[in-house]
Scaffold this active site. Structure first.
Site, mmCIF file in Angstrom:
data_model
loop_
_atom_site.group_PDB
_atom_site.id
_atom_site.type_symbol
_atom_site.label_atom_id
_atom_site.label_comp_id
_atom_site.label_asym_id
_atom_site.label_seq_id
_atom_site.Cartn_x
_atom_site.Cartn_y
_atom_site.Cartn_z
ATOM 1 C CG ASP A 193 0.660 -2.695 6.236
ATOM 2 O OD1 ASP A 193 -0.286 -2.879 7.022
ATOM 3 O OD2 ASP A 193 0.604 -1.910 5.270
ATOM 4 C CG HIS B 233 -1.905 0.992 1.397
ATOM 5 N ND1 HIS B 233 -1.644 2.266 1.840
ATOM 6 C CD2 HIS B 233 -3.233 0.958 1.150
ATOM 7 C CE1 HIS B 233 -2.768 2.961 1.866
ATOM 8 N NE2 HIS B 233 -3.754 2.185 1.445
ATOM 9 C CD GLN C 236 -6.718 -4.609 3.995
ATOM 10 O OE1 GLN C 236 -7.641 -5.364 4.303
ATOM 11 N NE2 GLN C 236 -6.918 -3.349 3.640
ATOM 12 C CB CYS D 293 -3.669 3.277 -1.618
ATOM 13 S SG CYS D 293 -4.877 4.548 -1.305
ATOM 14 C CE LYS E 144 -7.030 -0.349 6.350
ATOM 15 N NZ LYS E 144 -7.874 0.137 5.245
HETATM 16 N N1 7TS Z 1 -1.634 -0.898 4.680
HETATM 17 C C1 7TS Z 1 -2.530 -1.663 4.017
HETATM 18 C C2 7TS Z 1 -2.143 -3.040 3.584
HETATM 19 C C3 7TS Z 1 -3.801 -1.153 3.781
HETATM 20 O O1 7TS Z 1 -4.694 -1.911 3.136
HETATM 21 C C4 7TS Z 1 -4.137 0.158 4.208
HETATM 22 C C5 7TS Z 1 -5.467 0.791 3.930
HETATM 23 C C6 7TS Z 1 -3.170 0.884 4.912
HETATM 24 C C7 7TS Z 1 -1.930 0.326 5.118
HETATM 25 C C8 7TS Z 1 -3.444 2.245 5.468
HETATM 26 O O2 7TS Z 1 -4.313 2.175 6.529
HETATM 27 P P1 7TS Z 1 -4.901 3.492 7.229
HETATM 28 O O3 7TS Z 1 -5.885 2.974 8.197
HETATM 29 O O4 7TS Z 1 -3.748 4.177 7.874
HETATM 30 O O5 7TS Z 1 -5.504 4.309 6.134
HETATM 31 N N2 7TS Z 1 -6.146 0.208 2.839
HETATM 32 C C9 7TS Z 1 -7.240 0.693 2.256
HETATM 33 C C10 7TS Z 1 -7.882 0.023 1.231
HETATM 34 O O6 7TS Z 1 -7.501 -1.038 0.761
HETATM 35 N N3 7TS Z 1 -8.969 0.722 0.841
HETATM 36 O O7 7TS Z 1 -9.025 1.825 1.595
HETATM 37 C C11 7TS Z 1 -7.970 1.810 2.472
#
Ligand code: 7TS
Length: 404
Positions: A199, A122, A202, A363, A225
Site C-alpha cells: 500500500d 489502514h 502514504q 481509519c 494524496k
Molecule cells: N492506505 C493508507 C495507508 C492510507 O493512509 C489511506 C488514506 C488509504 C489507504 C485509503 O486511501 P483512499 O485515497 O482510497 O481513501 N488515509 C487517510 C488518512 O490517513 N486520513 O484520511 C485518509
C-alpha cells in the site's frame, strides 16, 4: 533545494485565511492541495478536448485517448513499472485494494487459506481482505508490532505456512509515520513463493518509489494524496500476475467480443477497467506527477524530513507530550497526544487558530487498540509546508495546553 516561496504560490488555497488567520494546512496525509497546473489541466481538457476515450474515430476522442494513455505512461515511469500494461487506473487506493482482493481471491483463495496483513494497516487494507476471508472461509493473520511502532519481523517469518496466499502491507503508516522495511518483507514472502501487495498511499507522495527495485507484485496509491485530483488512483501489478487474474467489473472497455453465449476479455490493462474511465482525472494526475518530478522526489523527501525532525523536536518542548512511532525511519506524519487533553479538543482548538490537523483513529482502529488509545492528533506534512508552520503548530499546542 526548491524555492518554497515560489512553490507555495502554485497552490492558491495556501493563501486563504481561516478565522482571519493564515491557513496552516497540516492534513496532507488525508489529502493534499492542488497546484494550478493540475486544476488548469482539468479545466482545459473539459473546455477544449472532452470526448470519450477508446471509442471514437473523431479528432477529440483520439486526442482525449492520447492524453489518457500518455498519463498511463507517466505513471509507469514514475514508479518504474516495466510496462504500461501493468498500470491499472482505479478510483484510488481503496478501489485498487478491493479490485485485487476480489480478483486474486477468485483465482487463488480457498477454504482454510491465509492472508497476512500488518497491525498498522489502514482499514482499506484490512476490510477488503476480511470480506474475501468471509466469502471463501479463509483466515486473516496479522504481523504484530513492537511498542515503538515497528513490525516484528521474526514473528512475521513465523506466520508463513503452506496456506499463506498473499501478504498485504503498507510502506508507510498513515498514523505512526513508520517506514516499513518492505523490501525485506517482500523478500521473505518471495522466498516462500508468496506474492506481496504494498500500500503506497502514504509513500508515493514523499519519496521515490521503484516497484521493480522493491520487486513487489502489486502496488496501490491514490492521486489525491500526491497533489492530483480526487477519484483517481493506481493499481500496479506484475504482468505475469495480472494475466492470471479474472476481471473485476464487467462492462464496456474490458471486453474483446461479446455474445449471449460467451464473452472474451480485453488485453491488459483494459481487462480491469470496465466503463468510461475518469480520463480527465488521469490526465491531471500525470500533470501532478510531472509537477513533483520537476521539484524532485529526493528534494521533497529532504525538505519534509527536515520538517518532520524539527516538528518532533519542538513538540517535545510541551509537557506531557507523547509522540507515536519510531524515531527512525519516520516519514512526514507526526501523531501525538498531550496528557489530559482529548485529541478532539486539541484538534478543535487548533482549528480555531487556523491550523488544520486530523484527529481520531485515522481509519486504523486495530492499531489504536494495539496502542491502547482511542485516537491521536496528527500533523502530516507536504512539499509546501514550512518551518514557520511547524512553529505555529507548536505555539498552538502550547496555547491549548495553557487553557487546560
Ligand atoms: N492506505 C493508507 C495507508 C492510507 O493512509 C489511506 C488514506 C488509504 C489507504 C485509503 O486511501 P483512499 O485515497 O482510497 O481513501 N488515509 C487517510 C488518512 O490517513 N486520513 O484520511 C485518509
Amino acid at each position: 533545494m526548491y524555492d518554497i516561496k515560489m512553490v507555495r504560490e502554485d497552490f492558491p488555497i495556501l493563501s486563504r485565511k481561516i478565522y482571519n488567520r493564515p491557513l496552516v494546512y497540516l492534513d496532507n496525509g488525508a489529502t493534499t492541495q492542488k497546484p494550478r497546473c493540475v486544476v488548469e489541466a482539468m479545466v482545459d481538457e473539459y473546455y477544449n478536448v472532452n470526448a470519450n476515450v477508446h471509442r471514437g474515430v473523431h479528432f477529440l476522442s483520439q486526442q482525449a485517448t492520447d492524453l489518457h494513455e500518455q498519463s498511463r505512461e507517466t505513471v509507469r515511469a514514475f514508479i518504474n513499472a516495466q510496462s504500461a500494461a501493468e498500470i491499472l487506473f482505479t478510483r484510488g487506493t481503496t478501489e485498487s485494494i478491493n479490485l485485487l482482493a476480489f480478483c486474486f481471491g477468485e483465482a487463488f483463495v480457498r477454504t482454510g487459506d491465509e492472508i497476512v496483513v500488518s497491525t498498522m494497516e489502514h482499514h482499506s487494507n484490512i476490510v477488503p481482505w476480511q470480506m474475501l476471508c468471509e466469502r471463501k472461509g479463509a483466515r486473516l493473520r496479522v504481523i504484530p508490532m513492537a511498542d515503538d511502532g515497528t513490525l516484528l519481523l521474526e514473528d512475521y517469518r513465523a506466520l508463513f505456512n503452506e496456506r499463506t496466499k498473499i501478504v498485504c502491507c503498507t510502506q508507510v503508516s498513515n498514523v505512526l509515520g513508520t517506514v516499513n522495511p518492505v523490501k525485506e518483507i517482500i523478500g521473505e514472502a518471495h522466498r516462500r513463493g508468496v506474492p506481496v501487495l504494498i500500500d503506497g498511499a502514504q509513500s508515493t507522495p514523499h519519496f521515490p518509489v521503484d516497484v521493480q527495485e522493491l520487486d513487489c507484485d502489486f502496488f496501490a496509491f491514490s492521486g489525491h494524496k500526491i497533489y492530483g485530483p480526487t477519484g483517481v488512483g493506481v493499481l500496479y501489478g506484475k504482468e505475469e500476475w495480472l494475466e492470471k487474474l479474472p476481471p473485476y467489473q464487467g462492462g464496456g472497455e474490458m471486453i474483446k467480443n461479446v455474445s449471449f453465449e460467451r464473452t472474451t476479455y480485453n488485453e491488459l490493462p483494459y481487462k480491469f477497467e470496465a466503463g468510461t474511465p475518469d480520463y480527465v482525472a488521469t490526465h491531471a494526475l500525470a500533470r501532478a506527477l510531472d509537477y513533483v518530478s520537476a521539484l524532485g522526489m529526493e528534494q521533497i523527501y529532504g525538505h519534509e524530513q527536515e520538517l518532520t525532525r524539527y516538528a518532533m523536536e519542538r513538540l517535545r518542548e510541551v509537557e506531557g507530550m507523547r509522540i507515536f512511532g519510531p524515531e527512525e525511519p519516520h516519514d512526514a506524519v507526526v501523531s501525538f497526544l498531550v496528557e489530559g487533553i482529548h485529541h478532539l479538543d486539541m484538534g478543535t482548538l487548533l482549528d480555531r487558530l487556523g491550523i488544520a490537523v486530523r484527529t481520531g483513529h485515522h481509519c486504523a482502529e486495530p492499531l489504536m487498540r494495539r496502542l491502547g488509545i482511542e485516537g491521536t492528533v496528527r500533523a502530516s506534512f507536504g512539499l509546501y509546508n514550512t518551518k514557520e508552520e511547524v512553529d505555529a503548530l507548536v505555539e498552538g499546542v502550547k496555547r491549548v495546553v495553557k487553557m487546560f
